[in-house]
Design a protein around this motif. Structure first.
Motif, PDB file in Angstrom:
ATOM      1  N   THR A   1       0.816  -1.217   0.000  1.00  0.00           N
ATOM      2  CA  THR A   1       0.000   0.000   0.000  1.00  0.00           C
ATOM      3  C   THR A   1       0.847   1.263   0.000  1.00  0.00           C
ATOM      4  OG1 THR A   1      -1.849  -1.061   1.090  1.00  0.00           O
ATOM      5  CG2 THR A   1      -1.657   1.299   1.411  1.00  0.00           C
ATOM      6  N   GLY A   2       1.966   1.265   0.723  1.00  0.00           N
ATOM      7  CA  GLY A   2       2.810   2.465   0.802  1.00  0.00           C
ATOM      8  C   GLY A   2       3.356   2.637   2.202  1.00  0.00           C
TER       9      GLY A   2
ATOM     10  N   MET B   1      -1.198  13.454   4.745  1.00  0.00           N
ATOM     11  CA  MET B   1      -1.693  13.075   3.417  1.00  0.00           C
ATOM     12  C   MET B   1      -0.742  12.151   2.663  1.00  0.00           C
ATOM     13  SD  MET B   1      -4.707  14.312   3.189  1.00  0.00           S
ATOM     14  CE  MET B   1      -5.271  14.592   1.504  1.00  0.00           C
TER      15      MET B   1
ATOM     16  N   ARG C   1     -11.972   6.567  17.319  1.00  0.00           N
ATOM     17  CA  ARG C   1     -12.939   7.076  16.348  1.00  0.00           C
ATOM     18  C   ARG C   1     -12.408   8.347  15.684  1.00  0.00           C
ATOM     19  NH1 ARG C   1     -17.213   9.524  19.448  1.00  0.00           N
ATOM     20  NH2 ARG C   1     -15.619  11.137  19.457  1.00  0.00           N
TER      21      ARG C   1
ATOM     22  N   GLU D   1      -9.691   7.500  13.262  1.00  0.00           N
ATOM     23  CA  GLU D   1     -10.234   6.895  12.037  1.00  0.00           C
ATOM     24  C   GLU D   1     -10.876   7.963  11.156  1.00  0.00           C
ATOM     25  OE1 GLU D   1     -12.926   3.572  12.663  1.00  0.00           O
ATOM     26  OE2 GLU D   1     -13.409   3.468  10.525  1.00  0.00           O
ATOM     27  N   ALA D   2     -11.586   8.896  11.782  1.00  0.00           N
ATOM     28  CA  ALA D   2     -12.232   9.956  11.007  1.00  0.00           C
ATOM     29  C   ALA D   2     -11.180  10.834  10.324  1.00  0.00           C
ATOM     30  CB  ALA D   2     -13.138  10.795  11.905  1.00  0.00           C
TER      31      ALA D   2
ATOM     32  N   ALA E   1      -9.773   9.370   7.194  1.00  0.00           N
ATOM     33  CA  ALA E   1     -10.649   9.330   6.017  1.00  0.00           C
ATOM     34  C   ALA E   1     -10.271  10.398   4.996  1.00  0.00           C
ATOM     35  CB  ALA E   1     -12.105   9.514   6.437  1.00  0.00           C
ATOM     36  N   GLU E   2      -9.563  11.420   5.442  1.00  0.00           N
ATOM     37  CA  GLU E   2      -9.276  12.551   4.553  1.00  0.00           C
ATOM     38  C   GLU E   2      -8.592  12.094   3.263  1.00  0.00           C
ATOM     39  OE1 GLU E   2     -10.730  15.309   5.357  1.00  0.00           O
ATOM     40  OE2 GLU E   2     -10.103  16.171   3.441  1.00  0.00           O
ATOM     41  N   ASN E   3      -7.631  11.197   3.358  1.00  0.00           N
ATOM     42  CA  ASN E   3      -7.049  10.649   2.113  1.00  0.00           C
ATOM     43  C   ASN E   3      -7.322   9.145   1.986  1.00  0.00           C
ATOM     44  OD1 ASN E   3      -5.257   9.808   4.094  1.00  0.00           O
ATOM     45  ND2 ASN E   3      -3.454  10.008   2.793  1.00  0.00           N
ATOM     46  N   LEU E   4      -8.435   8.724   2.548  1.00  0.00           N
ATOM     47  CA  LEU E   4      -8.883   7.331   2.426  1.00  0.00           C
ATOM     48  C   LEU E   4      -7.813   6.335   2.858  1.00  0.00           C
ATOM     49  CD1 LEU E   4     -11.783   7.158   1.545  1.00  0.00           C
ATOM     50  CD2 LEU E   4     -10.772   8.933   0.141  1.00  0.00           C
ATOM     51  N   LYS E   5      -7.205   6.615   4.026  1.00  0.00           N
ATOM     52  CA  LYS E   5      -6.251   5.640   4.559  1.00  0.00           C
ATOM     53  C   LYS E   5      -6.935   4.306   4.821  1.00  0.00           C
ATOM     54  CE  LYS E   5      -3.190   8.830   6.930  1.00  0.00           C
ATOM     55  NZ  LYS E   5      -3.924  10.024   6.481  1.00  0.00           N
ATOM     56  N   ARG E   6      -6.176   3.235   4.650  1.00  0.00           N
ATOM     57  CA  ARG E   6      -6.640   1.919   5.056  1.00  0.00           C
ATOM     58  C   ARG E   6      -6.465   1.861   6.568  1.00  0.00           C
ATOM     59  NH1 ARG E   6      -6.837   3.429   0.079  1.00  0.00           N
ATOM     60  NH2 ARG E   6      -6.596   1.852  -1.527  1.00  0.00           N
TER      61      ARG E   6
ATOM     62  N   ARG F   1      -8.695  -1.041  12.787  1.00  0.00           N
ATOM     63  CA  ARG F   1      -9.257  -0.591  14.057  1.00  0.00           C
ATOM     64  C   ARG F   1      -8.655  -1.372  15.223  1.00  0.00           C
ATOM     65  NH1 ARG F   1     -15.137  -1.043  11.374  1.00  0.00           N
ATOM     66  NH2 ARG F   1     -15.248   1.012  10.408  1.00  0.00           N
TER      67      ARG F   1
ATOM     68  N   GLU G   1      -2.468  -3.731  -1.753  1.00  0.00           N
ATOM     69  CA  GLU G   1      -3.373  -3.368  -2.835  1.00  0.00           C
ATOM     70  C   GLU G   1      -3.368  -4.538  -3.803  1.00  0.00           C
ATOM     71  OE1 GLU G   1      -5.077  -0.592  -2.752  1.00  0.00           O
ATOM     72  OE2 GLU G   1      -4.063   0.005  -0.912  1.00  0.00           O
TER      73      GLU G   1
ATOM     74  N   ARG H   1     -15.293   9.793   1.085  1.00  0.00           N
ATOM     75  CA  ARG H   1     -14.594  10.324   2.256  1.00  0.00           C
ATOM     76  C   ARG H   1     -15.587  10.561   3.398  1.00  0.00           C
ATOM     77  NH1 ARG H   1     -12.023  14.667  -0.407  1.00  0.00           N
ATOM     78  NH2 ARG H   1     -10.235  13.348  -0.818  1.00  0.00           N
TER      79      ARG H   1
ATOM     80  N   ALA I   1     -16.462   7.259   4.868  1.00  0.00           N
ATOM     81  CA  ALA I   1     -15.370   6.740   5.700  1.00  0.00           C
ATOM     82  C   ALA I   1     -15.358   7.443   7.058  1.00  0.00           C
ATOM     83  CB  ALA I   1     -14.031   6.914   4.993  1.00  0.00           C
ATOM     84  N   LYS I   2     -15.677   8.739   7.068  1.00  0.00           N
ATOM     85  CA  LYS I   2     -15.748   9.471   8.342  1.00  0.00           C
ATOM     86  C   LYS I   2     -16.922   8.992   9.168  1.00  0.00           C
ATOM     87  CE  LYS I   2     -13.332  13.750   7.534  1.00  0.00           C
ATOM     88  NZ  LYS I   2     -13.315  14.634   6.397  1.00  0.00           N
TER      89      LYS I   2
ATOM     90  N   ALA J   1     -16.514   5.802  11.119  1.00  0.00           N
ATOM     91  CA  ALA J   1     -15.412   5.761  12.090  1.00  0.00           C
ATOM     92  C   ALA J   1     -15.964   5.426  13.472  1.00  0.00           C
ATOM     93  CB  ALA J   1     -14.695   7.110  12.122  1.00  0.00           C
ATOM     94  N   GLY J   2     -15.268   4.525  14.137  1.00  0.00           N
ATOM     95  CA  GLY J   2     -15.670   4.170  15.487  1.00  0.00           C
ATOM     96  C   GLY J   2     -16.777   3.124  15.554  1.00  0.00           C
TER      97      GLY J   2
ATOM     98  N   ARG K   1       0.785   2.991 -10.089  1.00  0.00           N
ATOM     99  CA  ARG K   1       0.057   2.800  -8.824  1.00  0.00           C
ATOM    100  C   ARG K   1      -1.439   2.874  -9.124  1.00  0.00           C
ATOM    101  NH1 ARG K   1       2.345   0.562  -4.878  1.00  0.00           N
ATOM    102  NH2 ARG K   1       1.425   1.876  -3.262  1.00  0.00           N
TER     103      ARG K   1
ATOM    104  N   TYR L   1      -6.311   2.089  -5.818  1.00  0.00           N
ATOM    105  CA  TYR L   1      -5.280   2.465  -4.862  1.00  0.00           C
ATOM    106  C   TYR L   1      -5.643   3.871  -4.348  1.00  0.00           C
ATOM    107  CZ  TYR L   1      -1.828  -1.059  -6.579  1.00  0.00           C
ATOM    108  OH  TYR L   1      -1.160  -2.203  -6.922  1.00  0.00           O
TER     109      TYR L   1
ATOM    110  N   GLU M   1      -6.681   7.397  -3.184  1.00  0.00           N
ATOM    111  CA  GLU M   1      -7.994   8.010  -2.955  1.00  0.00           C
ATOM    112  C   GLU M   1      -9.059   7.496  -3.920  1.00  0.00           C
ATOM    113  OE1 GLU M   1      -7.936  12.270  -2.218  1.00  0.00           O
ATOM    114  OE2 GLU M   1      -5.972  12.091  -1.277  1.00  0.00           O
TER     115      GLU M   1
ATOM    116  N   TYR N   1     -11.024   1.642  -1.414  1.00  0.00           N
ATOM    117  CA  TYR N   1     -10.430   0.378  -0.984  1.00  0.00           C
ATOM    118  C   TYR N   1     -11.409  -0.773  -1.082  1.00  0.00           C
ATOM    119  CZ  TYR N   1     -11.713   2.974   3.336  1.00  0.00           C
ATOM    120  OH  TYR N   1     -12.298   3.769   4.278  1.00  0.00           O
TER     121      TYR N   1
ATOM    122  N   ARG O   1     -12.015  -4.655  -3.293  1.00  0.00           N
ATOM    123  CA  ARG O   1     -12.123  -5.008  -4.703  1.00  0.00           C
ATOM    124  C   ARG O   1     -13.497  -5.568  -4.983  1.00  0.00           C
ATOM    125  NH1 ARG O   1      -8.676  -2.171  -4.658  1.00  0.00           N
ATOM    126  NH2 ARG O   1      -6.528  -2.294  -5.413  1.00  0.00           N
TER     127      ARG O   1
END
Lengths: 291, 478
Positions: free
Chosen positions: A152-153, A229, A246, A249-250, A253-258, A261, A281, B242, B245-246, B249-250, B437, B458, B460, B463, B465
């Motif tokens: 993934t990076g 980012m 939480r 995690e929120a 979400a800004e750059n859709l991190k995997r 939890r 990936e 996005r 995803a927010k 969360a939690g 990528r 990959y 943004e 995630y 498949r």
């Protein structure tokens, strides 16, 4: 000056951060006292800052191309090398784990054994993972089509707070075996084995920047890694407060991190694949078949 | 170049029977919405109102989730995989039987050419159900352990660009794995999802296994945030992804997101030129460019730039824009007024930022939403038309000299959904495929899809498949 009974005075170690293959102090100049479980002073640890975390991300990004581009065989050998070098420092790790976690020396030795064995286990996965999680896809048409896993990076790891070496090993090894690079924040109260592990890595042919170890507070540094980012994934296992998890995690979400939890973990159990597949990936490649 | 004259070859609308209004499909029956207002769905090619559709409010969504939970606990969860498979095979067959009707309905509601809905969308829909049907009694071989378990209730939100195909991508693996579903189709394209609800009835699928709640963003949000949804799957914009995803969360919800893209389609000097031109056209003008994996950034090696551009423009002059139901049509209608406004706005930005805009002469119908196939040249990496997803028939052209430069430019985006490579050199294809990528790499082809082939992004672009064994895994707890 020699001690009263004439015994040799030991040379104590300075515990610093491990960033980009070097051992700097925190740029913030901060350090904090690390005590054993009975409250006796063990050492001062560097208290990593936001800036240290960002420097570590830069180092991890710089290392990513080279590390993920190595052959899987080569990565496997380097992970195995980490186990070899740890074996030579077994007594040191055992003493640190015993002091940090308040374990008897025999229990600490068992934890070090398990940590070394875990590196060996993951080392073997390097050149097998693609065969287990990749695929050849029989599409309905004249195309050759296959899927391969790739790293993934950069994975940010907020390491377990309790298990200072086995826990840390169990979260770093599965991330780097496939070619990811890592910025890890160690246990806050038990950071010393992490830095010794960094010393092992620095002498195991692991390229600088593949693993970066920060000692300090996950609650302080975590938000900067979660919102960074250029970080691609984050493991929240060291965070026990649900609200904090939480929020992290929120922010992720800004750059859709995997995001992995927090969960109740028994590090002595067989790990399975999930910590490896979490940071992969899948790339699918198509090409026509024809003459 | 003079153009061939074509006589229109219209596909008949008589095969579809659109009702004047539709309720929500909850627990196996069409029911009135209790707390939302009805809204109209139109044909983007004519702006004609096709039907009135119910908007599901939070109370309706709650009803649908309860129905799905009941079906999961009592019927679908305990059912033998063998029997779930048979239901899915039935659905696949019903789709094949009603293929022409579904294709016409899709083209009417979405605006896409009948040639595409008939030859691409609907056959793939049937293929997806057929493929995942076979997995339902083989889950222990799917790579999720010896005793893989479904998540429970899946809340799924899909876009308007491939309405029924996205439904298939979501529902087929979910049901095969043993989950039950509440699905929200896009606001502008609900009709084929409602036709699918009828197909579930014809298949005697147990009530509550599939629930369809129509509506807009508010409905989708209520579904995603519903506390009794275990698994969220979304295809759509990165901005909404996005936000989802927010919002999860939690929670314990599992999530897969298939989001935007800005794919590089990379042409080397040794590329087979005729196939390449077709591939570029297919890459960006397929489905009016309403494709998340569209090849919207063309990277051409400098030495063949003039030839590629010249041929591309000549090919574009022969593209026919017009009635989606005309079998000659290459480019149909833009899906909505809002999307047309967005394409116009970004194209204007392209001009304002100094890129050169070109479209072939083409007459656009007076009614409906239309945009001509468009190429921008002189585009730099910093331009918004090289960075943002336009989601329309608009191609940005950049150049490169070396393979390393091509890789650098191709990867210079927060997205990572797809990429294309055009070259005759095999070792270069594999090297490039390694470096890019992106989740899907098409070499000497573009925009190919198959139920066995995992698809997803990959970075943004999201995630998880969809498709293949990996797409099934996303619906299994492990």
């Amino acid at each position: 000056m020699p001690t009263k009974d004439g015994a040799r005075l030991e040379v104590r170690k300075t515990y610093k951060l491990y960033i980009g293959g070097a051992f700097p102090r925190s740029e913030s100049g901060r350090a904090y006292a690390v005590n054993n479980t009975k409250g006796k002073f063990l050492a001062n640890a560097s208290q990593a800052s936001r800036k240290d975390a960002r420097d570590a991300v830069v180092a991890a990004r710089k290392a990513f191309g080279g590390w993920s581009g190595k052959t899987a065989y080569n990565r496997g050998q380097i992970l195995y090398r980490i186990a070899e070098v740890m074996e030579g420092r077994h007594e040191q790790f055992s003493a640190e784990v015993a002091a940090s976690e308040g374990l008897s020396i025999s229990k600490a030795r068992a934890a070090v054994d398990a940590s070394i064995d875990r590196w060996v286990w993951y080392a073997g996965w390097a050149d097998k993972l693609a065969q287990i999680v990749g695929s050849s896809n029989p599409v309905a048409g004249p195309y050759f089509d296959f899927s391969l896993p790739e790293a993934t990076g950069i994975v940010a790891v907020l390491a377990p707070q309790e298990s200072s070496l086995l826990g840390l090993t169990s979260v770093i090894a599965p991330a780097i075996v496939s070619g990811n690079t890592v910025v890890a924040v160690s246990s806050f109260e038990r950071p010393l084995p992490a830095i010794t592990l960094g010393e092992v890595m620095a002498t195991s042919d692991l390229p600088g920047g593949v693993v970066n170890l920060l000692t300090g507070s996950a609650s302080e540094i975590g938000p900067w890694l979660a919102s960074h980012m250029d970080v691609n994934a984050i493991d929240l296992c060291g965070i026990s407060d649900p609200d904090e998890a939480r929020d992290l995690e929120a922010a992720s979400a800004e750059n859709l991190k995997r995001v992995r939890r927090p969960a109740v973990e028994d590090w002595s159990e067989s790990p399975g694949l999930s910590r490896m597949t979490q940071y992969l990936e899948l790339k699918t490649v198509w090409h026509p078949i024809g003459v | 170049m003079s153009r061939f004259e074509y006589a229109p070859a219209l596909e008949s609308r008589a095969i579809v029977d659109i009702k004047s209004s539709y309720g929500l499909f909850i627990n196996g029956a069409f029911t009135e919405a209790t707390d939302g207002k009805p809204f109209k769905t139109i044909s983007p090619a004519s702006e004609e109102v096709l039907a009135e559709v119910s908007e599901a409010g939070p109370a309706d969504v709650d009803k649908a989730v309860r129905a799905a939970r009941r079906a999961f606990d009592k019927v679908w969860g305990p059912m033998a995989g063998r029997d779930r498979a048979k239901y899915l095979y039935r659905i696949a067959r019903l789709i094949q039987e009603r293929a022409r009707e579904l294709a016409v309905l899709e083209s009417l509601d979405n605006g896409k050419p009948i040639r595409e809905s008939r030859d691409v969308d609907i056959p793939l829909v049937a293929a997806h159900f057929f493929y995942y049907a076979g997995w339902a009694d083989k889950l222990e071989y799917a790579g999720a352990g010896d005793d893989p378990q479904p998540w429970g209730v899946a809340g799924q939100v899909i876009p308007w660009n491939f309405p029924l195909l996205m439904l298939a991508w979501k529902i087929a693996p979910a049901l095969a794995a043993g989950n039950t579903v509440v699905l929200k189709p896009a606001e502008t394209t609900p009709l084929t999802a409602l036709a699918f609800a009828e197909i579930c009835q014809q298949a005697d699928l147990p009530p509550g296994v599939v629930n369809i709640v129509t509506g807009a963003g508010r409905t989708g949000q209520a579904l995603v945030e519903h506390p009794d949804v275990n698994k969220v799957a979304f295809t759509g914009s990165t901005a909404v992804g996005r936000a989802i995803a927010k919002s999860v969360a939690g929670t314990d919800k599992a999530v897969t997101l298939e989001l935007g893209g800005k794919a590089a389609n990379i042409v080397f000097e040794d590329a087979p030129i005729d196939q390449t031109i077709e591939g570029i056209v297919n890459g960006i003008f397929f489905n009016q460019g309403h494709v998340c994996c569209a090849g919207s950034r063309l990277l051409v090696q400098e030495s063949v730039y003039d030839e590629v551009l010249g041929r591309l423009k000549r090919r574009m002059e022969s593209l026919r824009v017009g009635d989606p139901l005309d079998k000659n049509t290459d480019i149909g209608a833009i899906n909505s007024a809002a999307q047309l406004a967005k394409i116009r706005e970004l194209s204007q930005v392209g001009e304002d930022e100094g890129s050169e805009r070109w479209s072939p002469e083409c007459e656009l119908p007076a009614q409906g939403f239309w945009f001509p196939p468009t190429v921008f040249t002189g585009v730099s990496q910093a331009h918004r038309i090289a960075r943002e997803e336009i989601f329309g028939p608009v191609l940005s052209v950049l150049t490169f000299r070396t393979p390393a430069e091509a890789v650098e430019k191709a990867n210079n985006t927060p997205f990572g959904l797809s990429a294309g490579i055009w070259t005759e050199k095999g070792s270069r294809i594999l090297w490039m495929a390694n470096q890019l990528r992106a989740g899907v790499v098409w070499a000497n082809t573009f925009n190919r899809f198959d139920p066995t082939s995992p698809f997803g992004g990959y970075k943004e672009s999201g995630y998880g498949r969809e498709g293949g064994r990996h797409g099934l895994e996303a619906y299994l707890a492990h």
